[in-house]
Design a protein around this motif. Structure first.
Motif, PDB file in Angstrom:
ATOM      1  N   ALA A   1      57.626  14.568  10.876  1.00 14.54           N
ATOM      2  CA  ALA A   1      56.760  15.829  10.872  1.00 14.54           C
ATOM      3  C   ALA A   1      56.751  15.900   9.332  1.00 14.54           C
ATOM      4  N   ASN A   2      57.578  15.425   8.569  1.00 14.58           N
ATOM      5  CA  ASN A   2      57.369  15.679   7.069  1.00 14.58           C
ATOM      6  C   ASN A   2      56.683  14.801   6.508  1.00 14.58           C
ATOM      7  N   ARG A   3      55.954  13.766   6.998  1.00 14.70           N
ATOM      8  CA  ARG A   3      54.881  12.880   6.574  1.00 14.70           C
ATOM      9  C   ARG A   3      53.736  13.682   6.770  1.00 14.70           C
ATOM     10  N   ILE A   4      53.725  13.978   8.017  1.00 12.92           N
ATOM     11  CA  ILE A   4      52.357  14.882   8.578  1.00 12.92           C
ATOM     12  C   ILE A   4      52.098  15.760   7.844  1.00 12.92           C
ATOM     13  N   VAL A   5      53.217  16.741   7.498  1.00 17.81           N
ATOM     14  CA  VAL A   5      52.900  18.088   6.738  1.00 17.81           C
ATOM     15  C   VAL A   5      52.560  17.717   5.206  1.00 17.81           C
ATOM     16  N   ARG A   6      53.376  16.749   4.795  1.00 15.46           N
ATOM     17  CA  ARG A   6      52.709  16.170   3.207  1.00 15.46           C
ATOM     18  C   ARG A   6      51.279  15.773   3.245  1.00 15.46           C
ATOM     19  N   ALA A   7      50.833  15.106   4.308  1.00 16.25           N
ATOM     20  CA  ALA A   7      49.373  14.469   4.529  1.00 16.25           C
ATOM     21  C   ALA A   7      48.434  15.747   4.646  1.00 16.25           C
ATOM     22  N   ALA A   8      48.858  17.007   5.065  1.00 11.95           N
ATOM     23  CA  ALA A   8      47.851  18.146   5.243  1.00 11.95           C
ATOM     24  C   ALA A   8      47.739  18.965   4.130  1.00 11.95           C
ATOM     25  N   GLN A   9      48.497  18.480   2.996  1.00  8.03           N
ATOM     26  CA  GLN A   9      48.149  19.280   1.439  1.00  8.03           C
ATOM     27  C   GLN A   9      48.196  20.538   1.639  1.00  8.03           C
ATOM     28  N   GLY A  10      49.356  21.323   2.144  1.00  7.03           N
ATOM     29  CA  GLY A  10      49.508  22.831   2.274  1.00  7.03           C
ATOM     30  C   GLY A  10      48.907  23.006   3.205  1.00  7.03           C
ATOM     31  N   ARG A  11      48.022  22.672   4.274  1.00  4.70           N
ATOM     32  CA  ARG A  11      47.577  23.212   5.426  1.00  4.70           C
ATOM     33  C   ARG A  11      48.490  23.113   6.397  1.00  4.70           C
ATOM     34  N   ALA A  12      48.568  24.320   7.167  1.00  5.68           N
ATOM     35  CA  ALA A  12      49.487  24.452   8.366  1.00  5.68           C
ATOM     36  C   ALA A  12      49.691  23.477   9.425  1.00  5.68           C
ATOM     37  N   VAL A  13      50.698  23.015   9.860  1.00  2.65           N
ATOM     38  CA  VAL A  13      50.885  21.969  10.763  1.00  2.65           C
ATOM     39  C   VAL A  13      51.725  22.430  12.183  1.00  2.65           C
ATOM     40  N   MET A  14      51.183  22.521  13.091  1.00  7.24           N
ATOM     41  CA  MET A  14      51.906  23.050  14.252  1.00  7.24           C
ATOM     42  C   MET A  14      52.438  21.829  15.377  1.00  7.24           C
ATOM     43  N   GLU A  15      53.444  21.950  15.976  1.00  6.24           N
ATOM     44  CA  GLU A  15      53.907  20.917  16.799  1.00  6.24           C
ATOM     45  C   GLU A  15      53.343  21.123  17.982  1.00  6.24           C
ATOM     46  N   PHE A  16      52.476  20.173  18.719  1.00  4.79           N
ATOM     47  CA  PHE A  16      51.956  20.451  20.050  1.00  4.79           C
ATOM     48  C   PHE A  16      52.060  19.342  21.136  1.00  4.79           C
ATOM     49  N   GLY A  17      53.543  18.722  21.021  1.00  7.81           N
ATOM     50  CA  GLY A  17      53.476  17.405  21.796  1.00  7.81           C
ATOM     51  C   GLY A  17      54.636  17.670  22.987  1.00  7.81           C
ATOM     52  N   SER A  18      54.925  18.629  23.375  1.00 12.32           N
ATOM     53  CA  SER A  18      55.686  18.982  24.630  1.00 12.32           C
ATOM     54  C   SER A  18      55.370  18.031  25.974  1.00 12.32           C
ATOM     55  N   ARG A  19      54.091  18.000  26.071  1.00 14.27           N
ATOM     56  CA  ARG A  19      53.694  17.337  27.423  1.00 14.27           C
ATOM     57  C   ARG A  19      53.754  15.634  26.978  1.00 14.27           C
TER      58      ARG A  19
END
Length: 353
Positions: free
Chosen positions: A8-26
């Motif tokens: 998650a932290n790697r993805i958040v850093r790649a987003a460069q300040g844009r919000a990241v929501m976790e969508f993976g329950s399914r």
């Protein structure tokens, strides 16, 4: 959970300040994987999760948008958008890719924003694109929304995203304000195994109360265990606050930051670093959870763990945070532990007959 938080932290850093929501329950491996994976993703930096049970259980913000099934339920996409806007006027984010993003979804969204939200005093929250070339579609959608008078309408992207795809999308000029990341986050798709195991390191002599070190040998160097009752000291550069190395040592070892400290690679021992007095600080990482069978630790709230994680990230050098070929943070052994290990290795040395 450590693996998911890291992903998650790697993805958040790649987003460069844009919000990241976790969508993976399914896509998670079972209910626990979905719930505790979402918790871990929030600790790692996601702004919230679509796993709604995490809101009452852990205080993690429950977030999301409309589903394709909502659009399919109605006679037309326009009817579906109208119904959604009437139901959720203050947080209206419309999913625009059920049929055709640019020819149907975005035009219908704009129409509903103009006819359903504006007359009631609301502004649209956004649109979501879940398929196709999102970089191209987001640029076109952004232009259409701006020309219609909705420059404040956000664009959310989803669809099998990870840190590498997000990085490339932004490099190519994608007009995306937030991301919903599911399967490759909740399963840590690019690195689905956490390479750590527990091995017996010492046993306590019941008569003396002292620990007897134990070691496991292997043909693979990395699988030879470190013996003894140990702890970990994290060493920081005093001026920058950045991590220099982690030092695995025995629990009864004492260190004084006023003295010099010699670090060396436990395998390639000729690689050494000498830290002068007053140039570094040390912090013991391990804390007791159970003592004599009783729990002596109170787990912090998720919000507190998340904040701790954020602060710890600031102690990493930028070179260690690269997505590809990051600089390695070294994990060394203390001189005393290294000699203990060497003695045990020598004691199990066998000669050919």
């Amino acid at each position: 959970q450590s693996m998911i938080a890291t992903k998650a932290n790697r993805i958040v850093r790649a987003a460069q300040g844009r919000a990241v929501m976790e969508f993976g329950s399914r896509r998670a491996q079972g209910a626990d994987g979905a719930i505790y994976g979402a918790r871990a993703a929030y600790i790692g930096g996601c702004c919230g999760t679509a796993c709604t049970i995490c809101a009452p259980d852990f205080g993690v913000p429950a977030l999301g948008t409309m589903a394709h099934s909502w659009v399919q339920l109605f006679d037309s996409e326009l009817d579906a958008f109208r119904a959604y806007a009437r139901e959720y006027p203050s947080n209206c984010t419309l999913l625009v890719d059920t049929f055709n993003v640019l020819k149907s979804g975005v035009p219908n969204a704009i129409k509903v924003f103009q006819e359903e939200l504006l007359p009631r005093g609301y502004r649209p929250a956004g649109i979501r694109i879940d398929s196709g070339d999102i970089t191209y579609l987001s640029r076109k959608a952004r232009k259409m929304l701006d020309e219609a008078g909705f420059p404040d309408c956000k664009i959310c992207a989803s669809n099998s995203l990870d840190e590498y795809i997000i990085r490339d999308m932004l490099m190519q000029g994608a007009k995306v304000d937030s991301f919903g990341v599911g399967e490759r986050l909740i399963t840590s798709g690019s690195e689905p195994v956490f390479g750590g195991v527990y091995k017996l390191a010492a046993i306590m002599d019941r008569h003396t109360g002292k620990f007897i070190p134990k070691i496991k040998l292997s043909e693979n160097t990395e699988k030879v265990t470190n013996p003894g009752n140990k702890t970990i000291q994290r060493i920081y550069d005093k001026e920058t606050g950045k991590i220099i190395a982690d030092l695995i040592c025995l629990v009864d070892e004492e260190f004084d930051e006023k003295n010099s400290l010699l670090l060396f690679d436990p395998i390639e021992t000729w690689k050494k670093t000498h830290l002068a007095p007053g140039t570094y600080t040390m912090r013991e990482l391990l804390v007791p959870i159970f003592k004599n069978g009783k729990c002596v630790y109170e787990s912090p709230k998720v919000m507190d763990i998340r904040e701790y994680c954020k602060k710890e990230q600031e102690t990493l050098w930028d070179e260690s945070r690269r997505l590809v070929n990051p600089h390695e943070i070294h994990v060394d052994l203390s001189n005393e532990l290294w000699h203990m290990k060497a003695q045990l290795l020598d004691s199990y040395h066998y000669t050919s007959n």
